[in-house]
Motif scaffolding. Structure first.
Motif, PDB file in Angstrom:
ATOM      1  N   MET A 262       0.821  -1.211   0.000  1.00 51.51           N
ATOM      2  CA  MET A 262       0.000   0.000   0.000  1.00 51.51           C
ATOM      3  C   MET A 262       0.852   1.256   0.000  1.00 51.51           C
ATOM      4  O   MET A 262       0.525   2.243  -0.680  1.00 51.51           O
ATOM      5  CB  MET A 262      -0.937  -0.006   1.209  1.00 51.51           C
ATOM      6  CG  MET A 262      -2.044  -1.047   1.123  1.00 51.51           C
ATOM      7  SD  MET A 262      -3.207  -0.960   2.509  1.00 51.51           S
ATOM      8  CE  MET A 262      -2.211  -1.645   3.833  1.00 51.51           C
ATOM      9  N   LEU A 263       1.960   1.258   0.745  1.00 48.22           N
ATOM     10  CA  LEU A 263       2.781   2.460   0.856  1.00 48.22           C
ATOM     11  C   LEU A 263       3.637   2.686  -0.384  1.00 48.22           C
ATOM     12  O   LEU A 263       3.788   3.832  -0.834  1.00 48.22           O
ATOM     13  CB  LEU A 263       3.679   2.361   2.097  1.00 48.22           C
ATOM     14  CG  LEU A 263       2.964   2.392   3.453  1.00 48.22           C
ATOM     15  CD1 LEU A 263       3.925   2.015   4.578  1.00 48.22           C
ATOM     16  CD2 LEU A 263       2.362   3.774   3.715  1.00 48.22           C
ATOM     17  N   ASN A 264       4.189   1.620  -0.939  1.00 49.77           N
ATOM     18  CA  ASN A 264       5.107   1.755  -2.084  1.00 49.77           C
ATOM     19  C   ASN A 264       4.412   1.591  -3.427  1.00 49.77           C
ATOM     20  O   ASN A 264       4.531   2.437  -4.308  1.00 49.77           O
ATOM     21  CB  ASN A 264       6.239   0.728  -1.963  1.00 49.77           C
ATOM     22  CG  ASN A 264       7.418   1.278  -1.180  1.00 49.77           C
ATOM     23  OD1 ASN A 264       7.355   2.379  -0.654  1.00 49.77           O
ATOM     24  ND2 ASN A 264       8.494   0.506  -1.096  1.00 49.77           N
TER      25      ASN A 264
ATOM     26  N   LEU B 244       0.984   1.276  -4.137  1.00 52.50           N
ATOM     27  CA  LEU B 244      -0.209   2.098  -4.313  1.00 52.50           C
ATOM     28  C   LEU B 244       0.010   3.550  -3.911  1.00 52.50           C
ATOM     29  O   LEU B 244      -0.871   4.391  -4.122  1.00 52.50           O
ATOM     30  CB  LEU B 244      -1.369   1.505  -3.504  1.00 52.50           C
ATOM     31  CG  LEU B 244      -1.752   0.060  -3.846  1.00 52.50           C
ATOM     32  CD1 LEU B 244      -2.941  -0.387  -2.986  1.00 52.50           C
ATOM     33  CD2 LEU B 244      -2.092  -0.081  -5.328  1.00 52.50           C
ATOM     34  N   HIS B 245       1.167   3.849  -3.297  1.00 53.53           N
ATOM     35  CA  HIS B 245       1.553   5.218  -2.922  1.00 53.53           C
ATOM     36  C   HIS B 245       0.501   5.897  -2.031  1.00 53.53           C
ATOM     37  O   HIS B 245       0.142   7.060  -2.247  1.00 53.53           O
ATOM     38  CB  HIS B 245       1.801   6.068  -4.178  1.00 53.53           C
ATOM     39  CG  HIS B 245       2.811   5.464  -5.109  1.00 53.53           C
ATOM     40  ND1 HIS B 245       4.160   5.405  -4.831  1.00 53.53           N
ATOM     41  CD2 HIS B 245       2.645   4.850  -6.333  1.00 53.53           C
ATOM     42  CE1 HIS B 245       4.793   4.810  -5.829  1.00 53.53           C
ATOM     43  NE2 HIS B 245       3.898   4.455  -6.754  1.00 53.53           N
ATOM     44  N   LEU B 246       0.018   5.178  -1.043  1.00 52.49           N
ATOM     45  CA  LEU B 246      -0.959   5.728  -0.111  1.00 52.49           C
ATOM     46  C   LEU B 246      -0.260   6.404   1.058  1.00 52.49           C
ATOM     47  O   LEU B 246       0.830   6.000   1.473  1.00 52.49           O
ATOM     48  CB  LEU B 246      -1.885   4.623   0.405  1.00 52.49           C
ATOM     49  CG  LEU B 246      -2.704   3.871  -0.651  1.00 52.49           C
ATOM     50  CD1 LEU B 246      -3.549   2.791   0.017  1.00 52.49           C
ATOM     51  CD2 LEU B 246      -3.589   4.838  -1.436  1.00 52.49           C
ATOM     52  N   ASP B 247      -0.896   7.434   1.622  1.00 47.64           N
ATOM     53  CA  ASP B 247      -0.364   8.116   2.796  1.00 47.64           C
ATOM     54  C   ASP B 247      -0.540   7.232   4.025  1.00 47.64           C
ATOM     55  O   ASP B 247      -1.485   6.434   4.113  1.00 47.64           O
ATOM     56  CB  ASP B 247      -1.088   9.452   3.010  1.00 47.64           C
ATOM     57  CG  ASP B 247      -0.453  10.269   4.116  1.00 47.64           C
ATOM     58  OD1 ASP B 247       0.619  10.853   3.890  1.00 47.64           O
ATOM     59  OD2 ASP B 247      -1.031  10.293   5.222  1.00 47.64           O
ATOM     60  N   VAL B 248       0.351   7.395   5.002  1.00 47.18           N
ATOM     61  CA  VAL B 248       0.300   6.555   6.198  1.00 47.18           C
ATOM     62  C   VAL B 248      -0.999   6.740   6.971  1.00 47.18           C
ATOM     63  O   VAL B 248      -1.512   5.806   7.602  1.00 47.18           O
ATOM     64  CB  VAL B 248       1.521   6.839   7.101  1.00 47.18           C
ATOM     65  CG1 VAL B 248       1.526   8.277   7.615  1.00 47.18           C
ATOM     66  CG2 VAL B 248       1.562   5.865   8.272  1.00 47.18           C
ATOM     67  N   SER B 249      -1.580   7.948   6.917  1.00 48.45           N
ATOM     68  CA  SER B 249      -2.845   8.172   7.624  1.00 48.45           C
ATOM     69  C   SER B 249      -3.980   7.364   7.000  1.00 48.45           C
ATOM     70  O   SER B 249      -4.867   6.870   7.704  1.00 48.45           O
ATOM     71  CB  SER B 249      -3.199   9.664   7.616  1.00 48.45           C
ATOM     72  OG  SER B 249      -3.332  10.149   6.285  1.00 48.45           O
ATOM     73  N   VAL B 250      -3.942   7.188   5.668  1.00 52.87           N
ATOM     74  CA  VAL B 250      -4.959   6.377   4.998  1.00 52.87           C
ATOM     75  C   VAL B 250      -4.769   4.904   5.346  1.00 52.87           C
ATOM     76  O   VAL B 250      -5.739   4.182   5.621  1.00 52.87           O
ATOM     77  CB  VAL B 250      -4.898   6.579   3.464  1.00 52.87           C
ATOM     78  CG1 VAL B 250      -5.918   5.692   2.763  1.00 52.87           C
ATOM     79  CG2 VAL B 250      -5.149   8.043   3.121  1.00 52.87           C
ATOM     80  N   VAL B 251      -3.515   4.445   5.349  1.00 52.99           N
ATOM     81  CA  VAL B 251      -3.237   3.057   5.702  1.00 52.99           C
ATOM     82  C   VAL B 251      -3.650   2.786   7.153  1.00 52.99           C
ATOM     83  O   VAL B 251      -4.187   1.724   7.475  1.00 52.99           O
ATOM     84  CB  VAL B 251      -1.744   2.738   5.487  1.00 52.99           C
ATOM     85  CG1 VAL B 251      -1.426   1.308   5.909  1.00 52.99           C
ATOM     86  CG2 VAL B 251      -1.358   2.953   4.030  1.00 52.99           C
TER      87      VAL B 251
END
Length: 504
Positions: free
Chosen positions: A323-325, A327-334
């Protein structure tokens, strides 16, 4: 805290009235019967353990999972390093049999727990110091990654020493007939805390004025204090003396303690350890090893736990990285997704706890194990579209929450059920050690596949995990549970539960 004398060779619930407790502040001023006082002590212990779980969940939310993974991603750690976050705790489980050996030679579960766990949790305070050193230029990011891994290694070694003793402590305190309901309630409190706290923690890290690293440093300090408060709650749990728990002469001593007055009971509790310690020390350790090797049901369950840990850890540690790498999601979304998973876990825990008390753990584990095999394939279907991020990912995390609520609860209950009372800590230590090695092996192999594009990267790791998860269910079919229900009885019970849910 005063110790308690237990005999746990038979189901625990009928024995609660036979527990000898010396609680001077309660017994001396009460006219209640000893049986009532002992039941109240157990009830207070279980409540204290639940509060301990709440504070510990805050601590674990910060120092494990998505927040710790994001911290290393910010330091440009490789997938193999991310995998080591999971492999180190599991590999260090090899030390648990030694921890079981040490704990069985102590006279207090409480003191052994405090010694190991307080030392472990305080070590996390070195991480904020390392982050400060990075900010002032004294060390670089790679050195901070190494420091983080060393801290995790030392912490998990200490926790590994204390875990078998804690499992035996809970096995002695929680009556067998209500273990599903109690651990369901305790895990529900755990999940509710995670559900509430992790979105806030994600926002703190993401929006902290000094940057994400400084924000995480502040959270680590807060989490460490929370973890120490949780350990303080164990003071209110009835202590268990392992020497008395395993002595063959304990039955007559307990009866003498019950028939005597409070002062005599206290004296008996204080003088028994010396007499009984000689009895337990005379038992050769080789007999315990032979007992494990001759217990075919335990060995089959050990194969199931090990195969499951290997298959799951081929992919699970890399879901946050995906998700972080990718899908490039922000940590708050994860972190928000993690709260969805916690919400589903909270909703389903009580249901699974009651159901496991009715039909046993094995049937639930087989059903959820089959569903769990499909999870890596669901991850491969996620894309960066609006529906993928705001519909499928939340639904997937809620499905994971419901599945893991069942698997964690029933795995825990099954371990408590299959491990013989005598030298129970040793059996727990063996399970943790073997499954830890298998889990670490799975994480390492998954990390190597994920890091190597020629092998297919993360998608290939997910596919390999799917294949092995199918095989992990097979050993469970041969595990025998003390309370075995036929397929017809299981279906009937599920149908009754469905009607109750619909009516409510």
């Amino acid at each position: 805290m005063e110790p308690i004398s237990l005999e746990t060779a038979t189901p625990l619930a009928p024995i609660i009235p036979e527990i000898a407790i010396s609680e001077p502040t309660v017994v001396a001023n009460s006219t209640l019967s000893p049986s009532v006082l002992r039941k109240n002590a157990i009830r207070i212990s279980l409540r204290a353990s639940t509060v301990d779980g709440v504070f510990t969940s805050i601590y674990l939310t910060i120092v494990t999972g998505v927040l710790l993974s994001n911290f290393l991603v910010e330091l440009n750690a490789s997938p193999v390093i991310i995998g080591m976050l999971s492999s180190i705790p599991m590999l260090v489980n090899l030390i648990q049999p030694f921890g079981a050996y040490l704990s069985e030679r102590t006279t207090s579960r409480f003191r052994f727990s405090i010694l190991t766990n307080v030392s472990a949790r305080i070590l996390w305070l070195f991480l904020p110091i390392g982050i400060a050193a990075l900010s002032f230029g004294y060390i670089n990011s790679q050195q901070l990654i190494v420091l983080t891994l060393v801290i995790i290694l030392l912490i998990n070694m200490l926790q590994g020493l204390g875990h078998p003793s804690w499992m035996s402590w809970m096995a002695a305190l929680v009556p067998r007939q209500i273990r599903g309901r109690y651990f369901g309630l305790r895990n529900s409190a755990f999940s509710l805390t995670v559900l509430t706290f992790i979105p806030i923690a994600g926002l703190v890290v993401s929006k902290w004025p000094g940057g994400t690293l400084q924000g995480y440093a502040v959270l680590v300090v807060f989490g460490t204090l929370s973890g120490l408060i949780g350990l303080g709650c164990q003071y209110f749990q009835v202590d268990v003396n392992p020497q008395m728990q395993h002595a063959s002469v304990l039955g007559s001593l307990v009866k003498n303690a019950i028939s005597g007055d409070t002062d005599n009971s206290s004296q008996t509790t204080d003088t028994q350890p010396e007499t009984i310690e000689n009895t337990t020390d005379s038992i050769p350790d080789s007999s315990a090893i032979k007992g494990i090797l001759n217990n075919s049901n335990f060995l089959m369950s050990l194969l199931y736990f090990s195969f499951q840990m290997f298959a799951i850890n081929l992919s699970t540690p890399y879901f946050p990285l995906y998700m972080l790498n990718n899908l490039h999601l922000d940590v708050s979304v994860v972190a928000l997704y993690a709260s969805f998973q916690g919400a589903a876990n909270l909703v389903m825990l009580t249901f699974w706890g009651k159901l496991s008390d009715k039909i046993g753990n094995r049937s639930i584990l087989i059903l959820m194990g089959i569903v769990l095999t499909l999870i890596p394939l669901f991850w491969l279907a996620i894309d960066v579209s609006f529906f993928g991020i705001w519909l499928w990912l939340p639904l997937l995390h809620m499905l994971l929450g419901g599945i893991w609520a069942a698997i964690d609860l029933c795995n825990n209950n099954m371990q408590l059920a299959i491990a013989p009372v005598k030298q129970q800590s040793l059996y727990f230590g063996v399970i943790a050690a073997v499954t830890g090695v298998c889990g670490a092996l799975g994480t390492t192999i998954g990390g190597l596949i994920a890091q190597n594009p020629s092998l297919g990267g993360l998608p290939a790791a997910f596919v390999v995990s799917f294949v092995f998860r199918i095989g992990a269910v097979v050993p469970l079919l041969f595990v025998q549970e003390a309370r075995k229900n036929s397929l017809t009885e299981v279906i009937q019970t599920l149908w009754i539960f469905r009607k109750q849910i619909v009516e409510n």
